[in-house]
Write an enzyme that holds these catalytic residues in place. Structure first.
Site, PDB file in Angstrom:
ATOM      1  N   HIS A 223       0.472  14.505 -30.427  1.00 51.61           N
ATOM      2  CA  HIS A 223       1.772  14.063 -31.245  1.00 51.61           C
ATOM      3  C   HIS A 223       2.040  13.029 -30.153  1.00 51.61           C
ATOM      4  O   HIS A 223       2.763  13.147 -29.136  1.00 51.61           O
ATOM      5  CB  HIS A 223       2.532  15.254 -31.174  1.00 51.61           C
ATOM      6  CG  HIS A 223       2.233  16.274 -32.099  1.00 51.61           C
ATOM      7  ND1 HIS A 223       2.630  16.314 -33.178  1.00 51.61           N
ATOM      8  CD2 HIS A 223       1.413  17.328 -31.817  1.00 51.61           C
ATOM      9  CE1 HIS A 223       2.083  17.416 -34.030  1.00 51.61           C
ATOM     10  NE2 HIS A 223       1.495  17.993 -33.333  1.00 51.61           N
TER      11      HIS A 223
ATOM     12  N   GLU B 184       4.859  11.299 -30.826  1.00 48.03           N
ATOM     13  CA  GLU B 184       6.207  11.405 -31.183  1.00 48.03           C
ATOM     14  C   GLU B 184       7.107  12.065 -30.101  1.00 48.03           C
ATOM     15  O   GLU B 184       8.079  11.396 -29.926  1.00 48.03           O
ATOM     16  CB  GLU B 184       6.614  11.775 -32.416  1.00 48.03           C
ATOM     17  CG  GLU B 184       6.406  13.191 -32.756  1.00 48.03           C
ATOM     18  CD  GLU B 184       4.955  13.459 -33.125  1.00 48.03           C
ATOM     19  OE1 GLU B 184       5.073  14.589 -33.997  1.00 48.03           O
ATOM     20  OE2 GLU B 184       4.115  12.732 -32.980  1.00 48.03           O
TER      21      GLU B 184
ATOM     22  N   ASP C  90      31.367  10.356 -37.266  1.00 49.51           N
ATOM     23  CA  ASP C  90      30.872  10.058 -38.523  1.00 49.51           C
ATOM     24  C   ASP C  90      31.884   9.667 -39.406  1.00 49.51           C
ATOM     25  O   ASP C  90      31.664   8.472 -40.102  1.00 49.51           O
ATOM     26  CB  ASP C  90      30.272  11.366 -39.176  1.00 49.51           C
ATOM     27  CG  ASP C  90      29.174  11.886 -38.148  1.00 49.51           C
ATOM     28  OD1 ASP C  90      28.768  11.130 -37.253  1.00 49.51           O
ATOM     29  OD2 ASP C  90      28.778  13.036 -38.167  1.00 49.51           O
TER      30      ASP C  90
ATOM     31  N   GLY D 229       1.872  19.870 -39.088  1.00 48.89           N
ATOM     32  CA  GLY D 229       2.398  21.106 -39.975  1.00 48.89           C
ATOM     33  C   GLY D 229       1.876  22.202 -39.467  1.00 48.89           C
ATOM     34  O   GLY D 229       0.595  22.351 -38.976  1.00 48.89           O
TER      35      GLY D 229
ATOM     36  N   LYS E 189      22.538  10.105 -35.576  1.00 47.18           N
ATOM     37  CA  LYS E 189      23.707  10.003 -34.882  1.00 47.18           C
ATOM     38  C   LYS E 189      23.974   8.985 -33.884  1.00 47.18           C
ATOM     39  O   LYS E 189      24.924   8.238 -33.899  1.00 47.18           O
ATOM     40  CB  LYS E 189      24.039  11.380 -34.038  1.00 47.18           C
ATOM     41  CG  LYS E 189      25.181  11.757 -33.571  1.00 47.18           C
ATOM     42  CD  LYS E 189      26.386  11.823 -34.515  1.00 47.18           C
ATOM     43  CE  LYS E 189      27.663  12.478 -33.962  1.00 47.18           C
ATOM     44  NZ  LYS E 189      28.452  12.925 -35.101  1.00 47.18           N
TER      45      LYS E 189
ATOM     46  N   CYS F 297      -2.255  15.107 -36.204  1.00 40.51           N
ATOM     47  CA  CYS F 297      -2.234  16.655 -36.426  1.00 40.51           C
ATOM     48  C   CYS F 297      -2.927  17.054 -37.525  1.00 40.51           C
ATOM     49  O   CYS F 297      -4.102  16.751 -38.006  1.00 40.51           O
ATOM     50  CB  CYS F 297      -1.365  17.363 -35.749  1.00 40.51           C
ATOM     51  SG  CYS F 297      -1.750  19.001 -34.897  1.00 40.51           S
ATOM     52  N   TYR F 298      -1.950  17.962 -38.147  1.00 41.13           N
ATOM     53  CA  TYR F 298      -2.269  18.266 -39.681  1.00 41.13           C
ATOM     54  C   TYR F 298      -2.654  17.090 -40.633  1.00 41.13           C
ATOM     55  O   TYR F 298      -3.697  17.099 -41.153  1.00 41.13           O
ATOM     56  CB  TYR F 298      -1.228  19.224 -40.119  1.00 41.13           C
ATOM     57  CG  TYR F 298      -1.553  19.719 -41.511  1.00 41.13           C
ATOM     58  CD1 TYR F 298      -2.218  20.905 -41.775  1.00 41.13           C
ATOM     59  CD2 TYR F 298      -1.227  18.950 -42.857  1.00 41.13           C
ATOM     60  CE1 TYR F 298      -2.652  21.273 -42.987  1.00 41.13           C
ATOM     61  CE2 TYR F 298      -1.397  19.236 -43.832  1.00 41.13           C
ATOM     62  CZ  TYR F 298      -2.080  20.703 -44.223  1.00 41.13           C
ATOM     63  OH  TYR F 298      -2.407  20.998 -45.523  1.00 41.13           O
TER      64      TYR F 298
END
Length: 510
Positions: free
Chosen positions: A167, A169, A225, A51, A366, A78-79
């Site tokens: 990070h 990710e 969708d 964050g 998606k 991180c945060y």
């Protein structure tokens, strides 16, 4: 189930993607989710995201204290690392040197979080922080370090808490996916059973229980969708479903004819077409604010669906193809996160709506929807169509929407699709479209001065739409697209190409 608490990081959705790529289900919730709600969710592990704030600030966002007392592993990124460390008695301070970008992470403990790594070796990671852990909490041990972060990863073996400064990710962290998989699968003990076959089985049962013997209408646009939504619900309740295709006047050129033809062959459910072009354009007349345009379209769609449902017997439900990114971007958490846009399915629905909602794709990204469509037996060409927004060309016309401006965008967009397909690039990119700008520029055509409109071309590469980079289309292809639009679309004398990524930009312009 892994719970992700969001503290406003631009990468939070990527954490969810990586967890799901390990075939483990997860959900993103605001950082201040109550402990009662968290206990009700019954997570097998909790991840605290990064964050923009600093944990030592007076107004620093903090989770419920009970998060670390659930008896399940917790990972702070991180945060989130600062949150866990400070709460456990450590000290977080502003770093002498901020660290934004690549760094080499040296592994000090090749077990648990770094199982499969080798002690003493380094791996590239992505850092994005201005603070660092200056003093570890009592009882915590270092797992990895970098030149600028003496404690880049640490853990408290007794409480099952883990903290990392980098990070994992993002793709720039070369082995970040392994780190998250180690946490989710090894440390939390989650079962890797999040598959589309399991989802179909679970969701069809849920739909049957929810709907009972009532009828359902599904807004079918021809996009991925809504098509997958209809196919899934039809599998669950058969002829209780009626699909309604609404021509809202802001579709691609010839879209109504194409959709009815293609879907009629691909699906065996009832499909009814409704021509509501004038109604939608009248509702949009003179409106320039993008949020109001989205909500006007959402309201008008509901009106049409309710009217059509009233012509059928025992219809109580409206099915929508709402996806998880739509939900995330439409919700404003009390804290660092902000509303990106009100999705027409999420933020544009009227409170007085009579029909109850059924949204079977609400927890999917998606790419997961595409996989679901293939698992349901839908044709690959239909599932591979580029995303098209529910508000259609209304949010690709910046400013007021009228029939003439819609015609300009339709013509430009048709040329774009034709040339990109002819060049073999359609399946290489995530999404492309033309945007009509509220700008007029001077040009020269046939030795005469012109003062006409500008069209922007947008083409992006992405996996799930949460992040995206602009597509590097060949220069000669862009030149051909530009030449054809300027020569064939009346009222346009300039074409520009959008080279913005998401973030900081969004994919759509409005």
């Amino acid at each position: 189930m892994i719970l992700i608490l969001d503290f406003g990081s631009q990468y939070t959705q990527l954490i969810a993607r990586r967890v799901r790529e390990a075939h483990v289900y997860c959900e993103i919730h605001p950082f201040n989710l109550s402990i009662d709600r968290i206990r009700a969710i019954q997570p097998e592990g909790v991840i605290l995201s990064g964050g923009p704030a600093s944990v030592y600030a007076d107004d620093a966002p903090m989770p419920d204290p009970g998060v670390t007392e659930l008896g399940v592993p917790v990972l702070g990124i991180c945060y989130g690392m600062g949150v866990l460390a400070q709460r456990a008695g450590g000290a977080v301070e502003r770093a002498d040197h901020r660290e934004f970008g690549p760094a080499d992470l040296v592994i000090d403990d090749a077990e648990g979080l770094f199982a499969g790594f080798s002690r003493g070796t380094s791996t590239p990671v992505w850092m994005s922080h201005g603070d660092r852990l200056e003093r570890m909490p009592p009882g915590w041990v270092v797992l990895a370090h970098s030149d600028n972060s003496p404690v880049a990863a640490c853990r408290d073996a007794e409480s099952g808490q883990f903290s990392i400064q980098f990070h994992p990710e993002v793709v720039h962290s070369a082995r970040g996916r392994e780190v998250l998989e180690n946490f989710v699968l090894r440390i939390c003990g989650a079962t890797a059973d999040w598959t589309m076959d399991n989802f179909i089985e679970r969701e069809t049962e849920r739909i049957r229980e929810l709907v009972g013997s009532d009828g359902v209408v599904c807004g079918l646009s021809g996009g991925v969708d809504s098509t997958v939504t209809a196919a899934l619900i039809h599998r669950a309740i058969g002829d209780q479903l009626t699909c309604i295709f609404v021509d809202n006047g802001v579709l691609r050129r010839d879209e109504a004819t194409t959709v009815m033809s293609v879907l009629g062959e691909a699906m065996d459910c009832r499909i009814k077409a409704v021509d509501a072009r004038k109604r939608f354009l009248d509702r949009l007349a003179g409106e320039e604010d993008p949020e109001k345009k989205r909500k006007a379209i959402g309201l008008t769609f509901i009106e049409v669906f309710e009217e059509e449902a009233g012509k059928l017997d025992d219809v109580s439900y409206l099915a929508q193809g709402t996806l998880y990114p739509d939900v995330i971007e439409s919700v404003s958490f009390k804290g660092p996160s902000a509303t990106i846009k009100s999705h027409h399915n999420v933020g544009g629905l009227p409170e007085r709506m009579k029909l109850k909602l059924v949204e079977p794709l609400r927890e999917l990204f998606k790419d997961e929807v595409r996989a679901l469509g293939l698992a349901l037996g839908l044709p690959g060409d239909l599932i591979g169509r580029h995303p098209f927004p529910g508000p259609g060309l209304a949010i690709r016309i910046l400013g007021a929407v009228d029939e003439a401006r819609v015609g300009i965008v339709q013509a430009a967009d048709a040329i774009l699709h034709e040339e990109v397909r002819r060049a073999g690039w359609y399946d290489k990119i995530w999404q492309m479209f033309a945007v009509l700008l509220p700008v007029r520029t001077v040009g020269v055509m046939g030795d005469e001065r012109t003062y006409e409109n500008v069209v922007a071309i947008r083409a992006v590469d992405s996996v799930d739409g949460m992040t995206a980079d602009w597509s590097r289309l060949p220069g000669d292809l862009l030149a051909k697209i530009s030449s054809r639009i300027i020569n064939e679309v009346q009222g346009v004398n300039r074409v520009v190409y959008d080279i913005s990524s998401k973030p900081p930009a969004t994919i759509e312009w409005e």
